[in-house]
Design an enzyme around this catalytic site. Structure first.
Site, PDB file in Angstrom:
ATOM      1  N   LYS A  11       0.898  -1.037  -0.167  1.00  0.00           N
ATOM      2  CA  LYS A  11      -0.029  -0.453   0.170  1.00  0.00           C
ATOM      3  C   LYS A  11       0.784   1.653  -0.497  1.00  0.00           C
ATOM      4  O   LYS A  11       2.351   1.236  -0.265  1.00  0.00           O
ATOM      5  CB  LYS A  11      -1.004   0.109   1.304  1.00  0.00           C
ATOM      6  CG  LYS A  11      -2.255  -0.871   1.319  1.00  0.00           C
ATOM      7  CD  LYS A  11      -3.097  -1.306   2.256  1.00  0.00           C
ATOM      8  CE  LYS A  11      -4.133  -1.725   2.203  1.00  0.00           C
ATOM      9  NZ  LYS A  11      -4.972  -1.979   3.425  1.00  0.00           N
ATOM     10  N   TYR A  51     -12.059  -1.947  -3.841  1.00  0.00           N
ATOM     11  CA  TYR A  51     -12.785  -2.291  -2.814  1.00  0.00           C
ATOM     12  C   TYR A  51     -14.475  -1.971  -2.383  1.00  0.00           C
ATOM     13  O   TYR A  51     -15.417  -1.601  -1.289  1.00  0.00           O
ATOM     14  CB  TYR A  51     -12.303  -1.333  -1.487  1.00  0.00           C
ATOM     15  CG  TYR A  51     -10.816  -1.130  -0.896  1.00  0.00           C
ATOM     16  CD1 TYR A  51     -10.682  -2.693  -0.488  1.00  0.00           C
ATOM     17  CD2 TYR A  51      -9.922  -1.135  -1.540  1.00  0.00           C
ATOM     18  CE1 TYR A  51      -9.851  -2.618  -0.081  1.00  0.00           C
ATOM     19  CE2 TYR A  51      -8.874  -0.636  -0.991  1.00  0.00           C
ATOM     20  CZ  TYR A  51      -8.466  -1.942  -0.039  1.00  0.00           C
ATOM     21  OH  TYR A  51      -7.582  -2.044   0.553  1.00  0.00           O
ATOM     22  N   ASN A 114      -2.313   0.230   6.761  1.00  0.00           N
ATOM     23  CA  ASN A 114      -1.791  -1.038   7.192  1.00  0.00           C
ATOM     24  C   ASN A 114      -0.942  -1.807   6.555  1.00  0.00           C
ATOM     25  O   ASN A 114      -0.917  -2.883   6.199  1.00  0.00           O
ATOM     26  CB  ASN A 114      -2.564  -1.563   7.851  1.00  0.00           C
ATOM     27  CG  ASN A 114      -3.772  -2.333   6.473  1.00  0.00           C
ATOM     28  OD1 ASN A 114      -3.577  -1.466   5.426  1.00  0.00           O
ATOM     29  ND2 ASN A 114      -5.422  -2.589   7.556  1.00  0.00           N
ATOM     30  N   HIS A 117      -2.300  -5.604   1.532  1.00  0.00           N
ATOM     31  CA  HIS A 117      -2.922  -6.386   1.710  1.00  0.00           C
ATOM     32  C   HIS A 117      -3.265  -7.260   0.779  1.00  0.00           C
ATOM     33  O   HIS A 117      -1.984  -7.877   0.179  1.00  0.00           O
ATOM     34  CB  HIS A 117      -4.592  -5.340  -0.029  1.00  0.00           C
ATOM     35  CG  HIS A 117      -5.292  -6.076  -0.397  1.00  0.00           C
ATOM     36  ND1 HIS A 117      -6.302  -6.692   0.175  1.00  0.00           N
ATOM     37  CD2 HIS A 117      -5.615  -6.712  -1.482  1.00  0.00           C
ATOM     38  CE1 HIS A 117      -7.283  -7.224  -0.779  1.00  0.00           C
ATOM     39  NE2 HIS A 117      -6.497  -7.866  -1.507  1.00  0.00           N
ATOM     40  N   GLU A 128      -9.740 -10.113  -7.733  1.00  0.00           N
ATOM     41  CA  GLU A 128      -8.414  -9.371  -7.920  1.00  0.00           C
ATOM     42  C   GLU A 128      -7.623  -9.609  -8.602  1.00  0.00           C
ATOM     43  O   GLU A 128      -7.067  -8.503  -9.011  1.00  0.00           O
ATOM     44  CB  GLU A 128      -8.219  -8.943  -6.223  1.00  0.00           C
ATOM     45  CG  GLU A 128      -9.197  -9.123  -4.714  1.00  0.00           C
ATOM     46  CD  GLU A 128      -9.154  -9.077  -4.125  1.00  0.00           C
ATOM     47  OE1 GLU A 128      -9.999  -9.074  -2.850  1.00  0.00           O
ATOM     48  OE2 GLU A 128      -7.957  -9.811  -3.802  1.00  0.00           O
TER      49      GLU A 128
HETATM   50  P1  RTP Z   1      -7.120  -5.455   3.323  1.00  0.00           P
HETATM   51  O1  RTP Z   1      -8.889  -5.815   2.212  1.00  0.00           O
HETATM   52  O2  RTP Z   1      -6.727  -4.637   3.297  1.00  0.00           O
HETATM   53  O3  RTP Z   1      -6.245  -6.947   3.110  1.00  0.00           O
HETATM   54  O4  RTP Z   1      -7.225  -6.099   4.721  1.00  0.00           O
HETATM   55  P2  RTP Z   1      -8.374  -6.703   5.595  1.00  0.00           P
HETATM   56  O5  RTP Z   1      -8.537  -8.402   4.769  1.00  0.00           O
HETATM   57  O6  RTP Z   1      -7.010  -7.407   6.913  1.00  0.00           O
HETATM   58  O7  RTP Z   1      -9.100  -5.874   6.264  1.00  0.00           O
HETATM   59  P3  RTP Z   1     -10.935  -5.715   5.367  1.00  0.00           P
HETATM   60  O8  RTP Z   1     -12.037  -6.214   6.593  1.00  0.00           O
HETATM   61  O9  RTP Z   1     -11.139  -6.414   4.424  1.00  0.00           O
HETATM   62  O10 RTP Z   1     -10.527  -4.147   4.990  1.00  0.00           O
HETATM   63  C1  RTP Z   1      -9.879  -3.605   3.966  1.00  0.00           C
HETATM   64  C2  RTP Z   1      -8.975  -1.932   4.702  1.00  0.00           C
HETATM   65  O11 RTP Z   1     -10.257  -1.279   4.779  1.00  0.00           O
HETATM   66  C3  RTP Z   1      -9.351  -0.739   5.975  1.00  0.00           C
HETATM   67  N1  RTP Z   1     -10.100  -0.630   7.436  1.00  0.00           N
HETATM   68  N2  RTP Z   1     -10.388   0.770   8.069  1.00  0.00           N
HETATM   69  N3  RTP Z   1     -11.290   2.268   9.764  1.00  0.00           N
HETATM   70  C4  RTP Z   1     -11.244   0.714  10.277  1.00  0.00           C
HETATM   71  O12 RTP Z   1     -12.056   0.504  10.999  1.00  0.00           O
HETATM   72  C5  RTP Z   1     -11.075   0.063   8.428  1.00  0.00           C
HETATM   73  N4  RTP Z   1     -10.856  -1.351   8.819  1.00  0.00           N
HETATM   74  C6  RTP Z   1     -10.821  -1.687   7.349  1.00  0.00           C
HETATM   75  C7  RTP Z   1      -7.835  -1.337   6.430  1.00  0.00           C
HETATM   76  O13 RTP Z   1      -7.275  -0.496   5.174  1.00  0.00           O
HETATM   77  C8  RTP Z   1      -8.665  -2.415   5.381  1.00  0.00           C
HETATM   78  O14 RTP Z   1      -7.188  -3.453   4.985  1.00  0.00           O
HETATM   79 MG    MG Z   2      -9.715  -7.888   2.882  1.00  0.00          MG
END
Ligand code: RTP
Ligand code: MG
Length: 143
Positions: A11, A51, A114, A117, A128
């Site tokens: 990222k 997204y 973070n 991804h 994706e």
């Molecule tokens: P990613 O898709 O980026 O690999 O991350 P992930 O599966 O661990 O998390 P996901 O639930 O898919 O959320 C995508 C990205 O959105 C941001 N996020 N912010 N502020 C918040 O509560 C929150 N929750 C998610 C994060 O950058 C996350 O990686």
């Molecule tokens: Mg995710």
């Protein structure tokens, strides 16, 4: 045991901190092979499409703004159980909850910025990968 492909993004925060090589080294040390890779600066439309599943979430606009704030590296990783293996290398979404030695524990600024991804299931991995790479941009290893 199954050989899988997963989709990964370094990222904008991690690219800005000059961490591309260190992150790629973690993938390679874990036995994941980088079989496609490029640097891109996402448009708003491209990030929103990527997204789309989070469109109704309160963090969606901030997420899109962050993901378009600078260049990212996108890559396809291949290896045994690559989807779960990459999620383990990455650590929890929130770096405060990420296990020691994971990418997010070591490199993430916050839950929003973070570092990486990774696809979370075979269906999302396929979707994706196809969202970013044409078939002829993917180079499976023959040795
Ligand atoms: P990613 O898709 O980026 O690999 O991350 P992930 O599966 O661990 O998390 P996901 O639930 O898919 O959320 C995508 C990205 O959105 C941001 N996020 N912010 N502020 C918040 O509560 C929150 N929750 C998610 C994060 O950058 C996350 O990686
Ligand atoms: Mg995710």
């Amino acid at each position: 045991m199954s050989i899988e492909r997963t989709f990964s993004i370094v990222k904008p925060d991690a690219v800005a901190k000059n961490l591309i090589g260190q992150i790629y080294a973690r993938f390679e040390s874990a036995g994941l092979k980088i079989i496609a890779s490029k640097m891109v600066h996402l448009s708003k439309e491209k990030a929103e499409g990527f997204y789309a599943e989070h469109k109704e979430r309160p963090f969606f606009n901030d997420l899109v703004a962050f993901m378009t704030s600078g260049p990212v590296m996108v890559q396809v990783l291949e290896g045994e159980n690559a989807i779960a293996a990459n999620r383990e290398i990455m650590g929890a979404t929130n770096p405060a909850e990420a296990a020691r030695g994971t990418l997010r524990a070591d490199f993430a600024n916050s839950i929003d910025e973070n570092a990486v991804h990774g696809s979370d299931a075979p269906e999302s991995a396929a979707r994706e990968i196809a969202y970013f790479f044409a078939e002829d941009e993917i180079c499976p290893r023959t040795r």
